[in-house]
Design a protein around this motif. Structure first.
Motif, PDB file in Angstrom:
ATOM      1  N   LEU A 155      -6.661   6.021   3.864  1.00  0.00           N
ATOM      2  CA  LEU A 155      -5.548   6.483   4.389  1.00  0.00           C
ATOM      3  C   LEU A 155      -5.237   5.386   5.792  1.00  0.00           C
ATOM      4  CD1 LEU A 155      -5.057  10.271   3.762  1.00  0.00           C
ATOM      5  CD2 LEU A 155      -4.169   8.209   2.589  1.00  0.00           C
ATOM      6  N   ASN A 156      -6.114   5.429   6.561  1.00  0.00           N
ATOM      7  CA  ASN A 156      -6.290   5.110   7.860  1.00  0.00           C
ATOM      8  C   ASN A 156      -5.890   3.369   7.698  1.00  0.00           C
ATOM      9  OD1 ASN A 156      -7.884   3.237  10.225  1.00  0.00           O
ATOM     10  ND2 ASN A 156      -7.011   5.303  10.778  1.00  0.00           N
ATOM     11  N   THR A 157      -6.149   2.525   6.771  1.00  0.00           N
ATOM     12  CA  THR A 157      -5.897   1.223   6.222  1.00  0.00           C
ATOM     13  C   THR A 157      -4.676   1.451   5.859  1.00  0.00           C
ATOM     14  OG1 THR A 157      -8.283   0.696   5.867  1.00  0.00           O
ATOM     15  CG2 THR A 157      -6.577  -0.502   5.138  1.00  0.00           C
ATOM     16  N   LEU A 158      -4.372   2.155   4.897  1.00  0.00           N
ATOM     17  CA  LEU A 158      -2.870   2.017   4.250  1.00  0.00           C
ATOM     18  C   LEU A 158      -1.676   2.253   5.178  1.00  0.00           C
ATOM     19  CD1 LEU A 158      -1.785   1.778   1.324  1.00  0.00           C
ATOM     20  CD2 LEU A 158      -2.091   4.233   1.134  1.00  0.00           C
ATOM     21  N   VAL A 159      -1.847   3.227   6.145  1.00  0.00           N
ATOM     22  CA  VAL A 159      -0.846   3.425   6.924  1.00  0.00           C
ATOM     23  C   VAL A 159      -0.512   2.222   7.708  1.00  0.00           C
ATOM     24  CG1 VAL A 159      -2.069   4.396   9.027  1.00  0.00           C
ATOM     25  CG2 VAL A 159       0.241   5.166   8.523  1.00  0.00           C
ATOM     26  N   LYS A 160      -1.498   1.339   8.134  1.00  0.00           N
ATOM     27  CA  LYS A 160      -1.327   0.154   8.797  1.00  0.00           C
ATOM     28  C   LYS A 160      -0.479  -0.913   7.807  1.00  0.00           C
ATOM     29  CE  LYS A 160      -3.321  -3.842  10.846  1.00  0.00           C
ATOM     30  NZ  LYS A 160      -4.474  -4.613  11.327  1.00  0.00           N
ATOM     31  N   ASP A 161      -0.811  -1.060   6.582  1.00  0.00           N
ATOM     32  CA  ASP A 161      -0.352  -1.725   5.747  1.00  0.00           C
ATOM     33  C   ASP A 161       1.108  -1.389   5.167  1.00  0.00           C
ATOM     34  OD1 ASP A 161      -2.684  -2.921   5.338  1.00  0.00           O
ATOM     35  OD2 ASP A 161      -3.483  -1.728   3.419  1.00  0.00           O
ATOM     36  N   VAL A 162       1.248  -0.207   5.428  1.00  0.00           N
ATOM     37  CA  VAL A 162       3.043   0.275   4.925  1.00  0.00           C
ATOM     38  C   VAL A 162       3.764   0.006   6.205  1.00  0.00           C
ATOM     39  CG1 VAL A 162       2.229   1.954   3.251  1.00  0.00           C
ATOM     40  CG2 VAL A 162       2.412   2.917   5.623  1.00  0.00           C
ATOM     41  N   LEU A 163       3.129   0.058   7.487  1.00  0.00           N
ATOM     42  CA  LEU A 163       4.109  -0.136   8.526  1.00  0.00           C
ATOM     43  C   LEU A 163       4.158  -1.739   8.640  1.00  0.00           C
ATOM     44  CD1 LEU A 163       5.475   0.709  11.320  1.00  0.00           C
ATOM     45  CD2 LEU A 163       3.334   0.463  12.350  1.00  0.00           C
ATOM     46  N   ALA A 164       3.338  -2.486   8.210  1.00  0.00           N
ATOM     47  CA  ALA A 164       3.577  -3.820   8.263  1.00  0.00           C
ATOM     48  C   ALA A 164       4.578  -4.309   7.222  1.00  0.00           C
ATOM     49  CB  ALA A 164       2.114  -4.700   7.696  1.00  0.00           C
ATOM     50  N   GLU A 165       4.496  -3.639   6.004  1.00  0.00           N
ATOM     51  CA  GLU A 165       5.351  -3.920   4.899  1.00  0.00           C
ATOM     52  C   GLU A 165       6.879  -3.609   5.441  1.00  0.00           C
ATOM     53  OE1 GLU A 165       6.933  -4.983   1.091  1.00  0.00           O
ATOM     54  OE2 GLU A 165       5.300  -5.281   2.319  1.00  0.00           O
ATOM     55  N   ALA A 166       6.824  -2.605   6.170  1.00  0.00           N
ATOM     56  CA  ALA A 166       8.389  -1.978   6.547  1.00  0.00           C
ATOM     57  C   ALA A 166       8.995  -2.814   7.565  1.00  0.00           C
ATOM     58  CB  ALA A 166       8.254  -0.611   6.993  1.00  0.00           C
ATOM     59  N   ASP A 216      14.094   3.595   7.445  1.00  0.00           N
ATOM     60  CA  ASP A 216      14.236   3.598   6.365  1.00  0.00           C
ATOM     61  C   ASP A 216      13.526   2.654   5.050  1.00  0.00           C
ATOM     62  OD1 ASP A 216      17.409   4.955   5.518  1.00  0.00           O
ATOM     63  OD2 ASP A 216      16.916   4.150   7.556  1.00  0.00           O
ATOM     64  N   ARG A 217      13.065   1.485   5.862  1.00  0.00           N
ATOM     65  CA  ARG A 217      12.442   0.540   5.130  1.00  0.00           C
ATOM     66  C   ARG A 217      10.748   1.267   4.863  1.00  0.00           C
ATOM     67  NH1 ARG A 217      16.513  -1.163   5.020  1.00  0.00           N
ATOM     68  NH2 ARG A 217      16.822   0.689   3.491  1.00  0.00           N
ATOM     69  N   LEU A 218      10.329   1.985   6.040  1.00  0.00           N
ATOM     70  CA  LEU A 218       9.037   2.616   6.002  1.00  0.00           C
ATOM     71  C   LEU A 218       9.345   3.856   4.991  1.00  0.00           C
ATOM     72  CD1 LEU A 218       6.308   3.096   7.244  1.00  0.00           C
ATOM     73  CD2 LEU A 218       7.478   4.626   8.808  1.00  0.00           C
ATOM     74  N   GLN A 219      10.176   4.542   4.550  1.00  0.00           N
ATOM     75  CA  GLN A 219      10.111   5.492   3.808  1.00  0.00           C
ATOM     76  C   GLN A 219      10.227   4.947   2.380  1.00  0.00           C
ATOM     77  OE1 GLN A 219      10.787   8.662   3.230  1.00  0.00           O
ATOM     78  NE2 GLN A 219      11.300   8.659   0.920  1.00  0.00           N
ATOM     79  N   GLU A 220      10.704   3.871   2.149  1.00  0.00           N
ATOM     80  CA  GLU A 220      10.503   3.089   1.031  1.00  0.00           C
ATOM     81  C   GLU A 220       9.150   2.532   0.701  1.00  0.00           C
ATOM     82  OE1 GLU A 220      13.598  -0.059   1.235  1.00  0.00           O
ATOM     83  OE2 GLU A 220      15.102   1.421   1.196  1.00  0.00           O
ATOM     84  N   ALA A 221       8.663   1.949   1.804  1.00  0.00           N
ATOM     85  CA  ALA A 221       7.069   1.508   1.638  1.00  0.00           C
ATOM     86  C   ALA A 221       6.278   2.450   1.315  1.00  0.00           C
ATOM     87  CB  ALA A 221       7.004   0.655   2.918  1.00  0.00           C
ATOM     88  N   VAL A 222       6.370   3.712   1.685  1.00  0.00           N
ATOM     89  CA  VAL A 222       5.491   4.722   1.720  1.00  0.00           C
ATOM     90  C   VAL A 222       5.601   5.483   0.326  1.00  0.00           C
ATOM     91  CG1 VAL A 222       4.478   7.163   2.408  1.00  0.00           C
ATOM     92  CG2 VAL A 222       5.282   5.416   4.113  1.00  0.00           C
ATOM     93  N   ALA A 223       6.772   5.538  -0.189  1.00  0.00           N
ATOM     94  CA  ALA A 223       7.300   5.979  -1.523  1.00  0.00           C
ATOM     95  C   ALA A 223       6.558   4.973  -2.461  1.00  0.00           C
ATOM     96  CB  ALA A 223       8.711   5.754  -1.698  1.00  0.00           C
ATOM     97  N   ASP A 224       6.594   3.586  -2.194  1.00  0.00           N
ATOM     98  CA  ASP A 224       6.112   2.566  -3.083  1.00  0.00           C
ATOM     99  C   ASP A 224       4.397   2.800  -3.431  1.00  0.00           C
ATOM    100  OD1 ASP A 224       8.563   1.522  -3.807  1.00  0.00           O
ATOM    101  OD2 ASP A 224       8.275  -0.144  -2.470  1.00  0.00           O
ATOM    102  N   VAL A 225       3.729   3.235  -2.403  1.00  0.00           N
ATOM    103  CA  VAL A 225       2.374   3.137  -2.520  1.00  0.00           C
ATOM    104  C   VAL A 225       1.771   4.776  -3.184  1.00  0.00           C
ATOM    105  CG1 VAL A 225       2.116   1.703  -0.786  1.00  0.00           C
ATOM    106  CG2 VAL A 225       2.096   4.057  -0.062  1.00  0.00           C
ATOM    107  N   GLN A 226       2.746   5.485  -3.332  1.00  0.00           N
ATOM    108  CA  GLN A 226       2.266   6.614  -3.794  1.00  0.00           C
ATOM    109  C   GLN A 226       1.583   6.853  -5.214  1.00  0.00           C
ATOM    110  OE1 GLN A 226       2.494   9.654  -1.767  1.00  0.00           O
ATOM    111  NE2 GLN A 226       3.442   8.401  -0.563  1.00  0.00           N
ATOM    112  N   PRO A 227       1.819   5.966  -6.206  1.00  0.00           N
ATOM    113  CA  PRO A 227       1.039   5.734  -7.388  1.00  0.00           C
ATOM    114  C   PRO A 227      -0.414   5.315  -6.943  1.00  0.00           C
ATOM    115  CG  PRO A 227       3.136   4.749  -7.853  1.00  0.00           C
ATOM    116  CD  PRO A 227       3.091   5.077  -6.270  1.00  0.00           C
ATOM    117  N   GLU A 228      -0.593   4.371  -6.004  1.00  0.00           N
ATOM    118  CA  GLU A 228      -1.926   3.882  -5.776  1.00  0.00           C
ATOM    119  C   GLU A 228      -2.889   5.078  -4.898  1.00  0.00           C
ATOM    120  OE1 GLU A 228      -3.846   0.988  -2.519  1.00  0.00           O
ATOM    121  OE2 GLU A 228      -1.836   0.705  -2.644  1.00  0.00           O
ATOM    122  N   VAL A 229      -2.060   5.895  -4.187  1.00  0.00           N
ATOM    123  CA  VAL A 229      -2.657   7.066  -3.588  1.00  0.00           C
ATOM    124  C   VAL A 229      -3.192   8.043  -4.863  1.00  0.00           C
ATOM    125  CG1 VAL A 229      -2.572   8.883  -2.014  1.00  0.00           C
ATOM    126  CG2 VAL A 229      -1.401   6.735  -1.450  1.00  0.00           C
TER     127      VAL A 229
END
Length: 226
Positions: free
Chosen positions: A26-37, A78-91
């Motif tokens: 999760l620590n790594t993923l939160v950085k990844d979704v922020l970069a994606e946003a 709003d893009r952060l909401q979308e990026a986090v939503a997109d990784v839910q299947p991976e989580v």
């Protein structure tokens, strides 16, 4: 005076209750979704040149030049909401009981920034205010009161960030998109006003015995000032 920097800080909901096996993920993923946003907001170069980026154990914080403050509010949240939503299947693939939901806080103010040449970059009142907002009970309640399958991000703006970006007319969002909340840490003698923004609001689960007339009000009651 130190240069002005806009700040975005994130915390993962329920991180301390997550097993050690998943915390690094999760620590790594939160950085990844922020970069994606940032990338989805057209701010990839801003991300690459960000000031004092760092993991905070259960989240991440980054600074950018203050002229980008309005873009942190919109469209980035709003893009952060979308990026986090997109990784839910991976989580969920990693563990079906695991979720990634985040609180975000945005602040602005003068902060030392030597590009890492000196110790103490990012240390200052604006950073302190942003992290106290991030840890505010009212912000935590706003996320907890929403549907975990719909709302993945709730965000708070410090009073200064709200005044400069929103009241200043630099975002397409209006004051009606925000709700006033209180940032209260009695043990630290700290109290301040902030604004809550939820990119995709929802009502959390309501007990079946709750009167129907009250069900729509539950989410609003949960974010009242504490």
């Amino acid at each position: 005076m130190a240069p002005f920097r806009a700040l975005m800080a994130l915390d993962v909901e329920g991180f301390s209750r997550t097993s050690s096996r998943h915390q690094k993920f999760l620590n790594t993923l939160v950085k990844d979704v922020l970069a994606e946003a940032f990338a989805r907001s057209g701010l990839a170069r801003v991300w690459e040149g960000a000031s004092f980026p760092q993991h905070t154990g259960d989240g991440y914080v980054v600074g950018v030049p203050s002229e980008y403050l309005p873009l942190l509010v919109h469209p980035l949240l709003d893009r952060l909401q979308e990026a986090v939503a997109d990784v839910q299947p991976e989580v969920a693939y990693r563990d079906r009981s695991l979720h990634l939901r985040v609180r975000a806080a945005i602040g602005v103010g003068p902060l030392p920034d030597t590009g890492g040449a000196e110790f103490g970059d990012g240390v200052g009142t604006a950073m302190t205010e942003t992290h106290r907002l991030l840890d505010a009970p009212s912000l935590k309640k706003a996320l907890a009161a929403s549907d975990p399958e719909i709302t993945f991000v709730v965000a708070g703006l410090t009073a200064r960030a709200y005044e400069d970006a929103v009241l200043g007319g630099y975002t397409p969002l209006t004051p009606r998109h925000f709700r006033e909340i209180e940032v209260s840490h009695p043990a630290k003698g700290y109290r301040a006003s902030a604004r809550l923004y939820v990119p995709r609001p929802s009502a959390g689960p309501v007990p079946p015995t709750a009167p129907a007339a009250r069900r729509g009000a539950v989410v609003f009651e949960a974010v009242r000032d504490v």
